[in-house]
Write an enzyme that holds these catalytic residues in place. Sequence first.
Site, PDB file in Angstrom:
ATOM      1  N   CYS A  64      30.530  20.340   8.747  1.00 51.36           N
ATOM      2  CA  CYS A  64      29.529  21.324   8.328  1.00 51.36           C
ATOM      3  C   CYS A  64      30.174  22.539   7.647  1.00 51.36           C
ATOM      4  O   CYS A  64      31.145  23.085   8.159  1.00 51.36           O
ATOM      5  CB  CYS A  64      28.764  21.776   9.563  1.00 51.36           C
ATOM      6  SG  CYS A  64      27.376  22.803   9.148  1.00 51.36           S
TER       7      CYS A  64
ATOM      8  N   ARG B  94      16.403  17.751   5.571  1.00 48.46           N
ATOM      9  CA  ARG B  94      17.137  18.603   6.509  1.00 48.46           C
ATOM     10  C   ARG B  94      17.742  19.820   5.812  1.00 48.46           C
ATOM     11  O   ARG B  94      17.772  20.913   6.359  1.00 48.46           O
ATOM     12  CB  ARG B  94      18.252  17.780   7.185  1.00 48.46           C
ATOM     13  CG  ARG B  94      19.018  18.558   8.253  1.00 48.46           C
ATOM     14  CD  ARG B  94      20.115  17.717   8.897  1.00 48.46           C
ATOM     15  NE  ARG B  94      21.101  18.561   9.535  1.00 48.46           N
ATOM     16  CZ  ARG B  94      21.135  18.849  10.825  1.00 48.46           C
ATOM     17  NH1 ARG B  94      20.252  18.364  11.625  1.00 48.46           N
ATOM     18  NH2 ARG B  94      22.064  19.638  11.309  1.00 48.46           N
TER      19      ARG B  94
HETATM   20  P1  RVP Z   1      30.206  16.793  14.947  1.00 51.50           P
HETATM   21  O1  RVP Z   1      29.960  16.052  16.230  1.00 51.50           O
HETATM   22  O2  RVP Z   1      31.060  18.014  15.137  1.00 51.50           O
HETATM   23  O3  RVP Z   1      30.699  15.914  13.856  1.00 51.50           O
HETATM   24  O4  RVP Z   1      28.795  17.391  14.488  1.00 51.50           O
HETATM   25  C1  RVP Z   1      27.662  16.593  14.276  1.00 51.50           C
HETATM   26  C2  RVP Z   1      26.486  17.512  13.970  1.00 51.50           C
HETATM   27  O5  RVP Z   1      26.736  18.233  12.752  1.00 51.50           O
HETATM   28  C3  RVP Z   1      25.180  16.798  13.709  1.00 51.50           C
HETATM   29  O6  RVP Z   1      24.509  16.399  14.871  1.00 51.50           O
HETATM   30  C4  RVP Z   1      24.402  17.845  12.927  1.00 51.50           C
HETATM   31  O7  RVP Z   1      23.788  18.793  13.765  1.00 51.50           O
HETATM   32  C5  RVP Z   1      25.487  18.553  12.151  1.00 51.50           C
HETATM   33  N1  RVP Z   1      25.554  18.125  10.756  1.00 51.50           N
HETATM   34  C6  RVP Z   1      25.258  16.923  10.208  1.00 51.50           C
HETATM   35  N2  RVP Z   1      25.469  16.997   8.884  1.00 51.50           N
HETATM   36  C7  RVP Z   1      25.893  18.249   8.660  1.00 51.50           C
HETATM   37  C8  RVP Z   1      26.215  18.831   7.372  1.00 51.50           C
HETATM   38  O8  RVP Z   1      26.277  18.155   6.345  1.00 51.50           O
HETATM   39  N3  RVP Z   1      26.421  20.122   7.353  1.00 51.50           N
HETATM   40  N4  RVP Z   1      25.960  18.911   9.817  1.00 51.50           N
END
Ligand code: RVP
Length: 496
Positions: free
Chosen positions: A318, A417
């Site tokens: 993210c 989203r």
């Molecule tokens: P991680 O487990 O740290 O990989 O995080 C997964 C979470 O990141 C997802 O459940 C969602 O809330 C968030 N996410 C998914 N896509 C993105 C993005 O493109 N920014 N973020």
Amino acid sequence: MRILPEISRTFGEYLLVPNLTDETCTPDNVDLSTPLVRHPVGEESPIRIATPLVSAIMGAVSSPQLAIALAQVGGISFVHQNQPIDEQAAMVSAVKKHKAGFRHNDVNIKPTATLGEADALLRSTGRAVAVVTDDGTPPGAFLGLITAQDFNFHRHRVDDSVESRMRRGAELVTGTPGMSLSTANELLWDSRQDVLPIVGADGRVTALVQRRDYELHKQFSYESVDDHKQFRVGAGVNTRDYRERIPALVEAGADVLCLDSSDGYSVWQREVLEFVRKEYGDAVRIGAGNVVDARGFEYLADAGADFVKVGIGGGSICITRDQKGIGRGQASALAEIVAARDAYTQRTGMYVPLCSDGGVLHDSHMAIAFAFGADFLMLGRYFARFTESPAPLVKIRGQALKEYWGEGSARARNVARYGQGTELHFEEGVDGYVPYAGSLYDNVKVTLAKLRSTMISCGSTTLRRFHDTATLVQVSQQTFVQNSEDVERNERPTVG
Ligand code: RVP
């Protein structure tokens, strides 16, 4: 303008200080079960899961295959909503049809097909067995079974017929529809077969019982199943097409829904929650989020959310914090929201579970999240690394990697989203790779062993007690440096 008094902190900034470990603190006594959806205090949650881990609502993570594996080890998946409604519903129903112990008969072949075709079918579906029917379709008359062990291209020709090598139905022990799983397993073992076809009076195969599933079941005795012994599965929904998407997912058998948004503190989420309550009462369960403070939690809890998801910007893929400047350290967000939830419970008599979403980089972060009071964790990167995730497995400079991309990346283009209006003007996620880690079953087993061990050190055998009695301490910057510089690591593989 106001500035919050505390610094925004994340999981890696904390350690747990052990409590007294007494005689009751053994791995077998540790109960990791947790409520998934809201319930009155003193009553059981209508959905509990034995393993407090759920997979992220992401195209790179939650496929039917991963959902089945995760349900087998006691967790639950949320199939992603960044796809047409019928495709998402088909994924949900594929999981539901996979009745625990009874596999749906969906890989079929004609007796006149060649061994080459049988080989290609088994490889492309990843299945160990194909059911031979007169017309090569699931409703066709049962003639036999063919597995990869039944032929070998050093001994048999690619264009030999399936019929020449199949195990004939008349020679196989079969079960009957309606038979209990334990009776089917008895027959399986007595017959020394790997597969027991369940055959109806009309000569059609309704299901298969496999020895491998029996072995998995014995290893993980806490599967997530519904009252009909079908695996539980969740599904993401959005605030745009919910009037069509939710009925289709409910019809497909989704056990729980979750609003999928990076910022859930919005009137649109309230609207969806109200829609669900009006249309379905409590028969459909739906979580909401994501939020990072008490105001967001209270808004969604008051609107009827069955659980609330916490976290903005902490996901491993993210870049929302860089792009938009919104977010909050996962530990700080959880600490404030857990306090708000407990006050809400006191006030209303209703317990609303909290899901901590994103930002778990090491297994130890899971323990920290539970100590802060999360009821369950949503994980993306963690599950993306496993064989069962839908992302391609690639080799780069000799290293096995799985592709992993954010829902806000250009690759996913998850407009519901992350879109601004109907478009994605800028990216909020990256498209990258994570080291391939092998099977979900093996990895979850090790992760849960670590979590149990931490809880034992902290004198707790339930997640609730662990949260209530945990002592956390913030670590200094110096501690990080010291830990990483102390010893030059050798590259020998370590257990777990
Ligand atoms: P991680 O487990 O740290 O990989 O995080 C997964 C979470 O990141 C997802 O459940 C969602 O809330 C968030 N996410 C998914 N896509 C993105 C993005 O493109 N920014 N973020």
